[in-house]
Design an enzyme around this catalytic site. Structure first.
Site, PDB file in Angstrom:
ATOM      1  N   GLY A   1       0.803  -1.213   0.000  1.00  0.00           N
ATOM      2  CA  GLY A   1       0.000   0.000   0.000  1.00  0.00           C
ATOM      3  C   GLY A   1       0.835   1.262   0.000  1.00  0.00           C
ATOM      4  O   GLY A   1       1.840   1.360  -0.723  1.00  0.00           O
ATOM      5  N   CYS A   2       0.432   2.210   0.833  1.00  0.00           N
ATOM      6  CA  CYS A   2       1.099   3.513   0.861  1.00  0.00           C
ATOM      7  C   CYS A   2       2.565   3.420   1.273  1.00  0.00           C
ATOM      8  O   CYS A   2       3.358   4.300   0.939  1.00  0.00           O
ATOM      9  CB  CYS A   2       0.359   4.459   1.803  1.00  0.00           C
ATOM     10  SG  CYS A   2      -1.294   4.921   1.225  1.00  0.00           S
ATOM     11  N   ALA A   3       2.931   2.388   1.995  1.00  0.00           N
ATOM     12  CA  ALA A   3       4.330   2.223   2.409  1.00  0.00           C
ATOM     13  C   ALA A   3       5.196   1.644   1.301  1.00  0.00           C
ATOM     14  O   ALA A   3       6.424   1.620   1.417  1.00  0.00           O
ATOM     15  CB  ALA A   3       4.419   1.319   3.639  1.00  0.00           C
TER      16      ALA A   3
ATOM     17  N   LEU B   1       3.774   5.084   5.680  1.00  0.00           N
ATOM     18  CA  LEU B   1       3.002   4.151   6.498  1.00  0.00           C
ATOM     19  C   LEU B   1       2.067   3.366   5.599  1.00  0.00           C
ATOM     20  O   LEU B   1       1.560   3.889   4.603  1.00  0.00           O
ATOM     21  CB  LEU B   1       2.194   4.922   7.545  1.00  0.00           C
ATOM     22  CG  LEU B   1       2.998   5.825   8.472  1.00  0.00           C
ATOM     23  CD1 LEU B   1       2.068   6.727   9.268  1.00  0.00           C
ATOM     24  CD2 LEU B   1       3.854   4.992   9.406  1.00  0.00           C
TER      25      LEU B   1
END
Length: 362
Positions: A143-145, A348
């Site tokens: 994902g965003c990480a 994160l």
């Protein structure tokens, strides 16, 4: 230490004003929530002005099958991923010469918004003249990480193989995961926040000649990285995989989790490198959203101006999942920091997890 030599991004073709997205959401969600006008404030409170998408707004007004969306993901990711690689390797304000495709030893492909076997980098390799021996490392589900994690894994590779030149390619088409018939608050928040983006970075090891192609007097080196997983936190963010595709999981507690969990995490990483927060000049933060950036400021006790570039990227592009940190890093590099200046890259993602990189311009 491995160096970040070039970072380039590529925008998707359909630019949407946030007010247009708000009106779309009002029409779609108004029958499901009596307090719809209060909920729609999330479109303004997030301080996003524009976003880019792979499809025009009209396309999202109809229901599409999982197969239709995923077929388009494969086609679009291959097309725009190839474009980002070309930009990253070609002569530009970042590079004094082209880097040849056959100079690339490995490609790390990062995505969480579609499925493809063979993975997207293999399809791109069929269109661009890479060596057939180029190693492929697809990474899914961060994902965003994922973008920051891609930089970290490329760092690991270049430490192991100091002559290596490595591409990190992120393609996120979050809009294609939109569920027309999902009238949950999570989907409403996702509709206000997520967008599409593509980024590519070139990292090279100590014994590679590619660093000499850099157009900058000072080049960012990755000095250290740290990955951290919060146990038993799967429900904080991610996807639920159902018959119709990917349904967003997005906890309202994310800002509070950041405030309570991130600071000890960062302090441990900085202490390991004999640093304090005051030693970090550039905060290269993935802007998960305005509340996330505010939580970074509170948790790490940093001045708000250190999130200026992240806020600007969020305002212009929204949250492009793993690709977003490439947009932030590209702007930091374009500012040409001076030799000796330090940076902290942070992102994160699902897990719940964090990825941290200590960067120094040398």
């Amino acid at each position: 230490m491995p160096k970040i030599v070039s970072v380039q991004t590529t925008n998707l073709p359909h630019k949407l004003e946030q007010e247009q997205a708000l009106e779309f959401a009002r029409g779609l969600f108004s029958q499901s929530f009596k307090d719809i006008e209060r909920l729609l404030k999330v479109f303004h409170n997030g301080e996003i002005a524009t976003r880019h998408f792979a499809k025009p707004l009209e396309w999202f007004k109809e229901t599409h099958s999982f197969q239709e969306k995923n077929d388009f993901y494969i086609e679009t990711a291959t097309k725009y991923g190839g474009r980002a690689i070309k930009k990253c390797l070609q002569y530009s304000p970042f590079l004094r010469r082209n880097i040849e495709y056959k100079e690339i030893d490995a490609i790390f492909f990062i995505s969480s918004s579609g499925f493809s076997t063979p993975s997207i980098e293999a399809r791109i390799m069929n269109e661009l003249p890479f060596s057939p021996h180029t190693k492929r490392v697809p990474i899914w589900g961060l994902g965003c990480a994922g973008g920051a994690s891609g930089f970290s894994r490329a760092y690991d590779y270049c430490r192991a193989y100091p002559k290596a030149n490595v591409l990190v390619l992120s393609v996120e088409l979050c809009s294609l995961t939109f569920q027309h018939d999902d009238h949950s608050k999570s989907n409403l928040v996702g509709t206000s926040l997520f967008s599409d983006g593509v980024g590519c970075a070139l990292l090279c090891g100590d014994e590679s000649d590619a660093a000499e192609a850099s157009a900058f007097q000072a080049i960012p080196e990755v000095k250290d990285t740290m990955s951290t997983l919060m146990p038993n936190s799967e429900d904080v963010m991610g996807w639920d995989v159902k018959d119709n595709g990917l349904y967003v999981v997005f906890s309202r507690d994310i800002p509070n989790i950041i405030r309570g969990w991130l600071k000890p995490n960062v302090d441990e990483f900085l202490e390991k490198n004999s640093l304090t927060g005051r030693d970090i000049k550039h905060f290269i933060a993935h802007p998960g959203g305005k509340k996330v950036l505010d939580a970074y400021i509170d948790a790490l006790e940093i001045p708000p101006e250190k999130t200026e570039i992240s806020k600007a990227v969020l305002k212009e592009f929204g949250n492009m999942s793993s690709a977003t940190v490439f947009y932030v890093m590209e702007r930091f590099m374009a500012r040409m920091p001076e030799r000796g200046e330090t940076g902290l890259m942070a992102a994160l993602g699902p897990g719940f997890s964090s990825e941290l990189l200590y960067i120094q311009w040398t």
